[in-house]
Write a protein that holds these residues in place. Structure first.
Motif, PDB file in Angstrom:
ATOM      1  N   PRO A  81       0.836  -1.210   0.000  1.00  0.00           N
ATOM      2  CA  PRO A  81       0.000   0.000   0.000  1.00  0.00           C
ATOM      3  C   PRO A  81       0.872   1.261   0.000  1.00  0.00           C
ATOM      4  N   GLY A  82       0.512   2.210  -0.839  1.00  0.00           N
ATOM      5  CA  GLY A  82       1.247   3.460  -0.943  1.00  0.00           C
ATOM      6  C   GLY A  82       2.410   3.424  -1.914  1.00  0.00           C
ATOM      7  N   GLU A  83       2.807   2.230  -2.343  1.00  0.00           N
ATOM      8  CA  GLU A  83       3.889   2.102  -3.312  1.00  0.00           C
ATOM      9  C   GLU A  83       3.352   2.450  -4.700  1.00  0.00           C
ATOM     10  N   ASN A  84       4.172   3.084  -5.524  1.00  0.00           N
ATOM     11  CA  ASN A  84       3.761   3.498  -6.861  1.00  0.00           C
ATOM     12  C   ASN A  84       3.683   2.292  -7.798  1.00  0.00           C
ATOM     13  N   PRO A  85       2.521   2.058  -8.414  1.00  0.00           N
ATOM     14  CA  PRO A  85       2.414   0.934  -9.352  1.00  0.00           C
ATOM     15  C   PRO A  85       3.281   1.185 -10.585  1.00  0.00           C
ATOM     16  N   GLU A  86       4.106   0.228 -10.917  1.00  0.00           N
ATOM     17  CA  GLU A  86       4.958   0.306 -12.086  1.00  0.00           C
ATOM     18  C   GLU A  86       4.606  -0.827 -13.037  1.00  0.00           C
ATOM     19  N   PHE A  87       5.194  -0.793 -14.214  1.00  0.00           N
ATOM     20  CA  PHE A  87       5.016  -1.831 -15.227  1.00  0.00           C
ATOM     21  C   PHE A  87       5.225  -3.206 -14.586  1.00  0.00           C
ATOM     22  N   GLY A  88       4.288  -4.111 -14.831  1.00  0.00           N
ATOM     23  CA  GLY A  88       4.428  -5.483 -14.354  1.00  0.00           C
ATOM     24  C   GLY A  88       4.116  -5.708 -12.891  1.00  0.00           C
ATOM     25  N   THR A  89       3.461  -4.735 -12.250  1.00  0.00           N
ATOM     26  CA  THR A  89       3.132  -4.908 -10.839  1.00  0.00           C
ATOM     27  C   THR A  89       1.622  -5.102 -10.654  1.00  0.00           C
ATOM     28  N   VAL A  90       1.264  -5.598  -9.488  1.00  0.00           N
ATOM     29  CA  VAL A  90      -0.127  -5.808  -9.105  1.00  0.00           C
ATOM     30  C   VAL A  90      -0.387  -4.935  -7.881  1.00  0.00           C
ATOM     31  N   GLU A  91      -1.436  -4.137  -7.960  1.00  0.00           N
ATOM     32  CA  GLU A  91      -1.801  -3.249  -6.861  1.00  0.00           C
ATOM     33  C   GLU A  91      -3.044  -3.793  -6.154  1.00  0.00           C
ATOM     34  N   PRO A  92      -2.959  -4.037  -4.852  1.00  0.00           N
ATOM     35  CA  PRO A  92      -4.146  -4.492  -4.129  1.00  0.00           C
ATOM     36  C   PRO A  92      -5.224  -3.404  -4.100  1.00  0.00           C
ATOM     37  N   VAL A  93      -6.468  -3.836  -4.174  1.00  0.00           N
ATOM     38  CA  VAL A  93      -7.604  -2.925  -4.020  1.00  0.00           C
ATOM     39  C   VAL A  93      -7.659  -2.528  -2.549  1.00  0.00           C
ATOM     40  N   SER A  94      -7.679  -1.242  -2.298  1.00  0.00           N
ATOM     41  CA  SER A  94      -7.722  -0.759  -0.910  1.00  0.00           C
ATOM     42  C   SER A  94      -9.148  -0.878  -0.361  1.00  0.00           C
ATOM     43  N   PRO A  95      -9.286  -0.900   0.965  1.00  0.00           N
ATOM     44  CA  PRO A  95     -10.634  -0.916   1.537  1.00  0.00           C
ATOM     45  C   PRO A  95     -11.463   0.282   1.058  1.00  0.00           C
ATOM     46  N   ALA A  96     -10.843   1.462   0.926  1.00  0.00           N
ATOM     47  CA  ALA A  96     -11.572   2.653   0.469  1.00  0.00           C
ATOM     48  C   ALA A  96     -12.056   2.482  -0.970  1.00  0.00           C
ATOM     49  N   GLY A 125      -1.682  -5.123 -12.971  1.00  0.00           N
ATOM     50  CA  GLY A 125      -2.769  -5.913 -12.440  1.00  0.00           C
ATOM     51  C   GLY A 125      -3.286  -5.318 -11.152  1.00  0.00           C
ATOM     52  N   ARG A 126      -4.388  -5.831 -10.728  1.00  0.00           N
ATOM     53  CA  ARG A 126      -4.990  -5.489  -9.433  1.00  0.00           C
ATOM     54  C   ARG A 126      -5.325  -6.807  -8.750  1.00  0.00           C
ATOM     55  N   CYS A 127      -5.504  -6.763  -7.459  1.00  0.00           N
ATOM     56  CA  CYS A 127      -5.994  -7.932  -6.739  1.00  0.00           C
ATOM     57  C   CYS A 127      -6.874  -7.463  -5.598  1.00  0.00           C
ATOM     58  N   ALA A 128      -7.831  -8.298  -5.266  1.00  0.00           N
ATOM     59  CA  ALA A 128      -8.757  -7.999  -4.174  1.00  0.00           C
ATOM     60  C   ALA A 128      -8.939  -9.251  -3.333  1.00  0.00           C
ATOM     61  N   VAL A 129      -8.884  -9.076  -2.035  1.00  0.00           N
ATOM     62  CA  VAL A 129      -9.195 -10.172  -1.130  1.00  0.00           C
ATOM     63  C   VAL A 129     -10.716 -10.242  -1.038  1.00  0.00           C
TER      64      VAL A 129
END
Length: 147
Positions: A81-96, A125-129
């Motif tokens: 969380p808070g890290e800048n998404p770059e090429f080839g990364t997956v960003e988790p969906v935040s609760p907000a 990519g994105r991911c969600a729990v």
């Protein structure tokens, strides 16, 4: 060819990067990705008996370097969380984000497709729990990649 959207459900585990690695290994082993064979659009790697057998062989392929695999194989790391998404990364969906898009901080499988609009950038990519009865049960990976 253009980019392709992809999505996968995997059992929940706390370590999102371990879940991503296991999913990538499974997709690679199954050949469930596009492998750039000139003139053979619409087929997957599983259609070719001589497909790459190692990660190095796959990503040393010039066509794969240019076009990707149109799958989860095109992303490599879940960011914090808070890290800048770059090429080839997956960003988790935040609760907000989950709350804003589906009305709850604890989305379920029924909410998953509504979250796909959060995957706005190609080669990310994105991911969600996902939850059931308030407990985490799955991780939903989704995004788009390929050219």
């Amino acid at each position: 060819m253009g980019a392709s959207g992809w999505d996968y459900y995997v059992p929940y585990q706390e370590d999102l990067n371990a879940a991503l690695d296991a999913l990538r290994d499974k997709v690679f082993a199954a050949g469930d990705y596009w492998w750039a064979v000139p003139g053979e659009y619409g087929k997957s790697a599983a259609d070719y008996p001589n497909r790459p057998t190692t990660w190095d062989d796959l990503f040393d392929d010039e066509e794969v370097q240019e076009s990707g695999t149109h799958s989860i194989l095109d992303v490599f790391k879940v960011i914090e969380p808070g890290e800048n998404p770059e090429f080839g990364t997956v960003e988790p969906v935040s609760p907000a984000e989950a709350l804003a898009h589906v009305g709850t901080e604890h989305p379920t499988r029924e909410h998953a497709k509504a979250l796909t609009e959060l995957a706005e950038r190609r080669w990310h990519g994105r991911c969600a729990v996902l939850h059931e009865n308030g407990k985490p049960t799955e991780i939903y990976f989704f995004g788009s990649s390929g050219d």
